[in-house]
Every structure is written in structure tokens, then in C-alpha cells.
Design an enzyme around this catalytic site. Sequence first.
Site, PDB file in Angstrom:
ATOM      1  N   SER A 151     141.612 -31.636  23.189  1.00 16.71           N
ATOM      2  CA  SER A 151     141.493 -30.363  23.799  1.00 16.71           C
ATOM      3  C   SER A 151     142.961 -30.182  24.378  1.00 16.71           C
ATOM      4  CB  SER A 151     140.405 -30.566  25.014  1.00 16.71           C
ATOM      5  OG  SER A 151     140.825 -29.468  26.048  1.00 16.71           O
ATOM      6  N   TYR A 165     136.145 -35.522  31.569  1.00 17.45           N
ATOM      7  CA  TYR A 165     136.521 -34.771  30.282  1.00 17.45           C
ATOM      8  C   TYR A 165     137.822 -34.678  29.897  1.00 17.45           C
ATOM      9  CZ  TYR A 165     136.548 -30.814  27.100  1.00 17.45           C
ATOM     10  OH  TYR A 165     136.486 -29.987  25.921  1.00 17.45           O
TER      11      TYR A 165
HETATM   12  P1  NAD Z   1     129.313 -25.878  22.191  1.00 18.64           P
HETATM   13  O1  NAD Z   1     128.953 -26.093  23.358  1.00 18.64           O
HETATM   14  O2  NAD Z   1     129.243 -24.604  21.914  1.00 18.64           O
HETATM   15  O3  NAD Z   1     128.894 -26.676  21.171  1.00 18.64           O
HETATM   16  C1  NAD Z   1     128.864 -28.138  21.212  1.00 18.64           C
HETATM   17  C2  NAD Z   1     127.726 -28.763  20.154  1.00 18.64           C
HETATM   18  O4  NAD Z   1     127.604 -30.276  20.312  1.00 18.64           O
HETATM   19  C3  NAD Z   1     126.404 -28.358  20.659  1.00 18.64           C
HETATM   20  O5  NAD Z   1     125.727 -27.881  19.601  1.00 18.64           O
HETATM   21  C4  NAD Z   1     125.602 -29.619  21.326  1.00 18.64           C
HETATM   22  O6  NAD Z   1     124.348 -29.512  21.090  1.00 18.64           O
HETATM   23  C5  NAD Z   1     126.317 -30.665  20.602  1.00 18.64           C
HETATM   24  N1  NAD Z   1     126.530 -31.976  21.136  1.00 18.64           N
HETATM   25  C6  NAD Z   1     126.436 -32.317  22.424  1.00 18.64           C
HETATM   26  N2  NAD Z   1     126.197 -33.549  22.725  1.00 18.64           N
HETATM   27  C7  NAD Z   1     125.995 -34.172  21.370  1.00 18.64           C
HETATM   28  C8  NAD Z   1     125.644 -35.651  21.062  1.00 18.64           C
HETATM   29  N3  NAD Z   1     125.680 -36.572  21.926  1.00 18.64           N
HETATM   30  N4  NAD Z   1     125.514 -35.456  19.803  1.00 18.64           N
HETATM   31  C9  NAD Z   1     125.679 -34.614  19.034  1.00 18.64           C
HETATM   32  N5  NAD Z   1     125.863 -33.443  19.226  1.00 18.64           N
HETATM   33  C10 NAD Z   1     126.174 -33.239  20.374  1.00 18.64           C
HETATM   34  O7  NAD Z   1     130.975 -26.302  22.400  1.00 18.64           O
HETATM   35  P2  NAD Z   1     132.326 -25.773  21.763  1.00 18.64           P
HETATM   36  O8  NAD Z   1     133.033 -24.989  22.502  1.00 18.64           O
HETATM   37  O9  NAD Z   1     131.932 -25.324  20.510  1.00 18.64           O
HETATM   38  O10 NAD Z   1     132.878 -27.192  21.668  1.00 18.64           O
HETATM   39  C11 NAD Z   1     133.250 -28.088  20.431  1.00 18.64           C
HETATM   40  C12 NAD Z   1     134.040 -29.197  20.717  1.00 18.64           C
HETATM   41  O11 NAD Z   1     135.437 -28.581  21.320  1.00 18.64           O
HETATM   42  C13 NAD Z   1     133.974 -29.943  21.890  1.00 18.64           C
HETATM   43  O12 NAD Z   1     134.319 -31.415  21.673  1.00 18.64           O
HETATM   44  C14 NAD Z   1     134.700 -29.636  23.003  1.00 18.64           C
HETATM   45  O13 NAD Z   1     134.997 -30.582  24.100  1.00 18.64           O
HETATM   46  C15 NAD Z   1     135.889 -28.949  22.503  1.00 18.64           C
HETATM   47  N6  NAD Z   1     136.682 -27.889  23.006  1.00 18.64           N
HETATM   48  C16 NAD Z   1     135.836 -26.780  23.549  1.00 18.64           C
HETATM   49  C17 NAD Z   1     136.953 -25.848  24.202  1.00 18.64           C
HETATM   50  C18 NAD Z   1     136.159 -24.685  24.741  1.00 18.64           C
HETATM   51  O14 NAD Z   1     136.873 -24.041  25.592  1.00 18.64           O
HETATM   52  N7  NAD Z   1     134.846 -24.489  24.394  1.00 18.64           N
HETATM   53  C19 NAD Z   1     138.199 -26.291  24.430  1.00 18.64           C
HETATM   54  C20 NAD Z   1     138.835 -27.314  24.246  1.00 18.64           C
HETATM   55  C21 NAD Z   1     137.798 -28.215  23.336  1.00 18.64           C
END
Ligand code: NAD
Length: 265
Positions: A151, A165
Site C-alpha cells: 500500500s 495495517y
Molecule cells: P476488498 O475488501 O474489496 O477485497 C478484499 C478481499 O480479500 C475480500 O474479498 C475479502 O473477503 C478477502 N479476504 C479478507 N481476508 C481474507 C483472508 N484471510 N483470506 C482470504 N481472503 C481474504 O479490498 P481491496 O480494496 O480490493 O483490497 C485488496 C488489497 O489491496 C488489500 O491487500 C488491501 O490492503 C490493498 N490496498 C487497498 C487499498 C484501498 O484503498 N482499497 C489501498 C492500498 C492497498
Amino acid sequence: MSPPYGSRLAGKIAVITGAGSGIGLESSVLFASEGAQVVCADINEKGATATAEKIATLYGKGRAVAIHADVSKEEDVKKMIQLAVTEFGKINILFNNAGIMHPADDNALTTSEDIWDLTMNINVKGVWWGCKYAIEEMRKTGGGSIINTASFVALRGAATPQLAYTASKGAVLAMTRELAVVHAKENIRFNSLCPGPLRTPLLMEFLNTDEKRDRRLVHVPMGRFGEAIEQAKAALFLASDDSSYMTGTDFAVDGGLCAAYVTPE
Ligand code: NAD
């Protein structure tokens, strides 16, 4: 089969975690559209299944399978990687994308040990398990590409703290860099994807008022949240041979956030 159907991942087998939502969902569909066969893994089995069904509808049966996997559980991750081999014969790409940002994750004084451990187990240990079992398989076929989602908060400090986080994503960057160096001569590439703040459920459920959203947006030069598909396109580049000379990078896809001091009015 609906167009466009590209060939940047033709013949490749990809495993994507967190495939039921956000970046994982968009990446699964995009990778399939470029010819990959995809193992869609998620702790939310319904979500993973819906993604695999979407791929089957768009690109035909046999292009995707779904599996329930909690990435913090070693046995689940082992089975997830094994499924790629039993179903499709090998694994070329692993996108360790699943992650959580817990609403009770706060500053050093208020974050509880439970939340710290939960976050580390999923966001860091989960990435390690994925890498461990994928490396074993990729060695057999002469290499592969592993993308670990970190991130922008691993690159810049934020006065809106989520201590566990932030620490977890910093660990992903460091771990990915070391893996990249250790396995470089085996042709296994490791890169971190560093998304900026996105309009996905993960962040939007957390930023549930205009005030909270504006507090962040002022720091994004482009003045908007990113879209999951914009991360998927970056992940596709890192997954494909287009990035064949890239390993160990912190690949920021962040609307200019990490480059900015003062943002445009
Ligand atoms: P999201 O919440 O839309 O999707 C995350 C998915 O991960 C969900 O389907 C959830 O069920 C699954 N998940 C959660 N815990 C899990 C586990 N223990 N085992 C397997 N699956 C699991 O989130 P997103 O925004 O698509 O985020 C995806 C990645 O991007 C994450 O690692 C997040 O930290 C990172 N990220 C997101 C953002 C943002 O602003 N959304 C910014 C930087 C990084």
C-alpha cells in the site's frame, strides 16, 4: 466469448487471493480476458465463486475455478496452490492480494493486540504462505511472477493512523524485496503493488463521511480515489512478460500521492 480477448497471459495459470471483491475481482476477470486460467481464492467462498462464474460466462467454462481459502491458514494456502496444479497443471502467476484493514486498527495506544495479530496474520503471514508454496511449484517449471499487494501507506506516513495495517504493509515491501533477490536467478520475479486510496469496499466502508474522504483526497494530486481496475491493469503488467526485467520493485499506482508535497488546487 466476449471481446476483447487478448493474449498477454496466454497459456499462463494464475492464482489470485481476495478474488471475491475489489482489486482481486477485477484482476481475475482481466487476467482471464488475457488468456490466463485463474484460481479465484477468497475467505468469502460466495464471492470467489461469483468471480469464477463471471469468468466462465465471459470466456468459457474451464477458464476459472473457485476455492475457499483463509490466507492466514497454512493448510488453506497449500491447498489453494495445489488446486492450480491439479486443475491446470502448474502455476505461473500468484497475486497475493487479500488483505484487511480493521476498523478498530488505530494508533499505538488504542490498537489492541488482537487486532495487531489478526492484521499481521492475514496481511503478512498470508503473503509468506502464498510465496512459500508457489516457489516450490514455480521451481519445477522454470520460474514465475509473484505480486504482493502492499500500500502507499508503506511508503508515506499518515496522520490518520492504522498502526497494524501500516506496519503489515511495510513488512510486505521488505519481504517482497528480499524474496526477489533470493530467487532472482531462479527466474521467479517478486514485485509489490502499492495502490493509492481506492473506491473499493475496503476503504469506502471505512471513509463513510464526506469529511473523512476529503481529509484524504486533498493529498492526492489527481483529486480522486483510484479504481480497482486501475490496480488490476498494473498487476497484469507485473504478471506478464512485459515486466520481464522487473523484480523487487515497490510499484506505486497512486494518482501521484507519493510524489506530492503541495497538491494542485
Ligand atoms: P476488498 O475488501 O474489496 O477485497 C478484499 C478481499 O480479500 C475480500 O474479498 C475479502 O473477503 C478477502 N479476504 C479478507 N481476508 C481474507 C483472508 N484471510 N483470506 C482470504 N481472503 C481474504 O479490498 P481491496 O480494496 O480490493 O483490497 C485488496 C488489497 O489491496 C488489500 O491487500 C488491501 O490492503 C490493498 N490496498 C487497498 C487499498 C484501498 O484503498 N482499497 C489501498 C492500498 C492497498
